[in-house]
Design a protein around this motif. Structure first.
Motif, mmCIF file in Angstrom:
data_model
loop_
_atom_site.group_PDB
_atom_site.id
_atom_site.type_symbol
_atom_site.label_atom_id
_atom_site.label_comp_id
_atom_site.label_asym_id
_atom_site.label_seq_id
_atom_site.Cartn_x
_atom_site.Cartn_y
_atom_site.Cartn_z
ATOM 1 N N UNK A 80 27.779 -11.718 -1.597
ATOM 2 C CA UNK A 80 28.191 -10.842 -0.514
ATOM 3 C C UNK A 80 28.507 -11.653 0.689
ATOM 4 N N UNK A 81 27.815 -12.779 0.930
ATOM 5 C CA UNK A 81 28.025 -13.716 1.844
ATOM 6 C C UNK A 81 29.031 -14.511 1.841
ATOM 7 N N UNK A 82 29.511 -14.821 0.471
ATOM 8 C CA UNK A 82 30.902 -15.541 0.439
ATOM 9 C C UNK A 82 32.059 -14.554 0.357
ATOM 10 N N UNK A 83 31.923 -13.022 0.386
ATOM 11 C CA UNK A 83 32.872 -12.202 0.783
ATOM 12 C C UNK A 83 33.276 -12.095 2.269
ATOM 13 N N UNK A 84 31.872 -12.050 2.885
ATOM 14 C CA UNK A 84 32.214 -11.906 4.300
ATOM 15 C C UNK A 84 32.597 -13.145 4.993
ATOM 16 N N UNK A 85 32.041 -14.498 4.563
ATOM 17 C CA UNK A 85 32.578 -15.487 5.125
ATOM 18 C C UNK A 85 33.112 -16.644 4.112
ATOM 19 N N UNK A 86 34.357 -16.157 3.889
ATOM 20 C CA UNK A 86 34.981 -17.377 2.802
ATOM 21 C C UNK A 86 34.669 -18.809 2.942
ATOM 22 N N UNK A 87 34.488 -19.257 4.286
ATOM 23 C CA UNK A 87 34.338 -20.559 4.566
ATOM 24 C C UNK A 87 33.155 -21.150 3.990
ATOM 25 N N UNK A 88 32.044 -20.581 3.577
ATOM 26 C CA UNK A 88 30.842 -20.945 2.982
ATOM 27 C C UNK A 88 30.909 -20.748 1.449
ATOM 28 N N UNK A 89 31.907 -20.222 1.066
ATOM 29 C CA UNK A 89 32.171 -20.100 -0.539
ATOM 30 C C UNK A 89 31.856 -21.279 -1.140
ATOM 31 N N UNK A 90 32.366 -22.541 -0.692
ATOM 32 C CA UNK A 90 32.443 -23.866 -1.341
ATOM 33 C C UNK A 90 30.973 -24.130 -1.411
ATOM 34 N N UNK A 91 30.253 -24.070 -0.048
ATOM 35 C CA UNK A 91 28.873 -24.425 -0.100
ATOM 36 C C UNK A 91 27.962 -23.836 -1.259
ATOM 37 N N UNK A 92 28.293 -22.562 -0.988
ATOM 38 C CA UNK A 92 27.302 -21.820 -2.360
ATOM 39 C C UNK A 92 27.659 -22.153 -3.577
ATOM 40 N N UNK A 93 28.877 -22.318 -3.747
ATOM 41 C CA UNK A 93 29.462 -22.786 -5.219
ATOM 42 C C UNK A 93 28.873 -23.801 -5.724
ATOM 43 N N UNK B 236 26.114 -25.272 -4.604
ATOM 44 C CA UNK B 236 24.659 -25.193 -5.045
ATOM 45 C C UNK B 236 24.426 -24.286 -6.079
ATOM 46 N N UNK B 237 25.635 -23.721 -6.633
ATOM 47 C CA UNK B 237 25.382 -23.124 -8.003
ATOM 48 C C UNK B 237 24.704 -21.557 -7.495
ATOM 49 N N UNK B 238 24.858 -21.140 -6.570
ATOM 50 C CA UNK B 238 24.592 -19.794 -6.204
ATOM 51 C C UNK B 238 25.286 -18.683 -6.301
ATOM 52 N N UNK B 239 26.701 -19.000 -6.698
ATOM 53 C CA UNK B 239 27.673 -17.663 -6.978
ATOM 54 C C UNK B 239 27.690 -17.529 -8.337
ATOM 55 N N UNK B 240 26.970 -18.363 -9.217
ATOM 56 C CA UNK B 240 27.202 -17.781 -10.702
ATOM 57 C C UNK B 240 25.725 -17.621 -11.201
ATOM 58 N N UNK B 241 25.805 -16.641 -12.339
ATOM 59 C CA UNK B 241 24.296 -16.166 -12.699
ATOM 60 C C UNK B 241 23.723 -17.339 -13.165
ATOM 61 N N UNK B 242 22.487 -17.442 -13.186
ATOM 62 C CA UNK B 242 21.476 -18.379 -13.996
ATOM 63 C C UNK B 242 21.413 -18.034 -15.386
ATOM 64 N N UNK B 243 22.253 -18.548 -16.397
ATOM 65 C CA UNK B 243 22.178 -18.088 -17.725
ATOM 66 C C UNK B 243 20.649 -18.167 -18.471
ATOM 67 N N UNK B 244 19.859 -18.885 -17.832
ATOM 68 C CA UNK B 244 18.597 -19.279 -18.470
ATOM 69 C C UNK B 244 17.782 -17.833 -18.774
ATOM 70 N N UNK B 245 17.354 -17.709 -19.977
ATOM 71 C CA UNK B 245 16.526 -16.282 -20.514
ATOM 72 C C UNK B 245 15.510 -17.185 -21.264
ATOM 73 N N UNK B 246 14.486 -15.909 -21.198
ATOM 74 C CA UNK B 246 13.268 -16.052 -22.427
ATOM 75 C C UNK B 246 13.589 -16.222 -23.461
ATOM 76 N N UNK B 247 13.168 -17.323 -24.116
ATOM 77 C CA UNK B 247 13.474 -17.800 -25.695
ATOM 78 C C UNK B 247 12.631 -16.503 -26.525
#
Length: 343
Positions: free
Chosen positions: A299-312, A314-325
């Motif tokens: 949502x912050x990347x949609x409101x403020x496109x300038x911070x999208x690079x920083x969040x990307x 930091x790997x915050x814009x992609x879902x963490x794929x780790x799951x319980x085995x």
């Protein structure tokens, strides 16, 4: 017995034939004849790769490499090559959908191995890089020529395939509120982000006298502990994060979960700029806080496109794929075994 024994070694006798199969011709009568062997002229091969096992493949590869060399020579003549590293990094990212190995083999009428397929793809990628350089430089003729070659090797559904991995844009309503969906493990969070309205003109002079660092600290303390704002004499902060209609500090009593939720807001430097309302379902507190942080970052990347690079980064814009085995049969857990007992 001795008469039947064969004599080993070459025969000691020489036999002469008294019968001739053809009439005798004197050698002197054959002087006027030309007995030089006439060599049969073979047709010249149509391509240099005629004697290879896959002439069609090597002919196509040779034509692609010659086109690559012509494009390189044209860009070098325009003083666009060699391109500095910073200029090459400034080029738009290359997104292509080349045909797969089987379809390319049908186009070239040859069975392709993985190494030969990669060899063709490397040439096509280099051609696409030269096309982007020509596009940036405004050389339309060279750009169209390279484009006519590369589009022969693109998939028919290239647009659909390239759009498959793109994230869907966040939805905005008529009031400027964004709606995003965050996920983590088995938890999901629906997040609405509302911009904080600007203060009135009467309170603008008072707000200017407060330093920015003080405002940020006040907003952070109000988010993590909303009860502390009642002890201060200053105005009550309107910035809040409600999770399932409860304050953040009430819904997530563990400080690590609250810090995980606030992390994208602090990283983007937007503390106190937005009100956040979320509905989380499924999983535990760790998964729910991660899903909420994912939705807030989108949502912050949609409101403020300038911070999208920083969040990307930091790997915050992609879902963490780790799951319980999953648990394995015969084991206590995913990898833990039962204690071995001798008897």
């Amino acid at each position: 017995m001795n008469a039947l024994r064969r004599v080993s070694g070459p025969s000691k006798f020489r036999f002469y034939s008294t019968q001739t199969t053809r009439p005798f011709v004197p050698p002197a009568s054959l002087d006027h004849l030309d007995f030089r062997q006439r060599q049969r002229e073979k047709p010249r091969p149509t391509s240099p790769s005629f004697y290879t096992a896959r002439p069609e493949f090597y002919d196509q590869l040779s034509s692609l490499e010659s086109a690559l060399q012509h494009a390189k020579s044209a860009l070098t003549a325009c003083h666009l090559l060699p391109l500095p590293q910073f200029a090459r990094e400034a080029l738009p990212p290359r997104v292509n959908a080349w045909v797969d190995k089987r379809e390319l083999g049908l186009k070239l009428r040859s069975t392709l191995t993985t190494s030969r397929y990669r060899r063709v793809v490397l040439v096509l990628n280099e051609l696409e890089t030269y096309r982007s350089i020509a596009e940036k430089a405004g050389i339309a003729e060279l750009q169209e020529g390279i484009r006519a070659i590369t589009e022969l090797f693109e998939r028919a559904d290239a647009a659909t395939m390239l759009a498959r991995g793109k994230a869907k844009p966040a939805k905005f309503d008529e009031y400027g509120r964004s709606y995003t969906l965050g996920k983590r493990k088995t938890s999901s969070a629906r997040v609405w982000i509302v911009p904080v309205q600007q203060p009135d003109a009467d309170n603008s002079t008072a707000s200017r006298s407060i330093p920015a660092a003080t405002e940020t600290d006040t907003a952070l303390s109000a988010l993590l502990n909303p009860n502390s704002s009642s002890k201060n004499n200053g105005p009550v902060s309107v910035v809040q994060i409600l999770v399932n209609n409860s304050p953040l500090s009430t819904y997530f009593p563990i400080p690590a979960d609250r810090a995980r939720v606030i992390h994208p807001i602090k990283l983007a430097g937007l503390l106190g700029a937005y009100n956040i309302f979320a509905i989380v379902r499924g999983g535990g507190t760790s998964g729910q806080s991660g899903a909420l942080a994912h939705g807030i970052a989108k949502g912050l990347a949609a409101h403020e496109p300038g911070v999208a690079t920083i969040l990307r980064k930091a790997k915050l814009l992609r879902r963490d794929p780790r799951m319980v085995e999953r648990k394995k049969p015969g084991l206590a857990k995913a990898r833990k075994r039962y204690t071995w007992v001798k008897r």
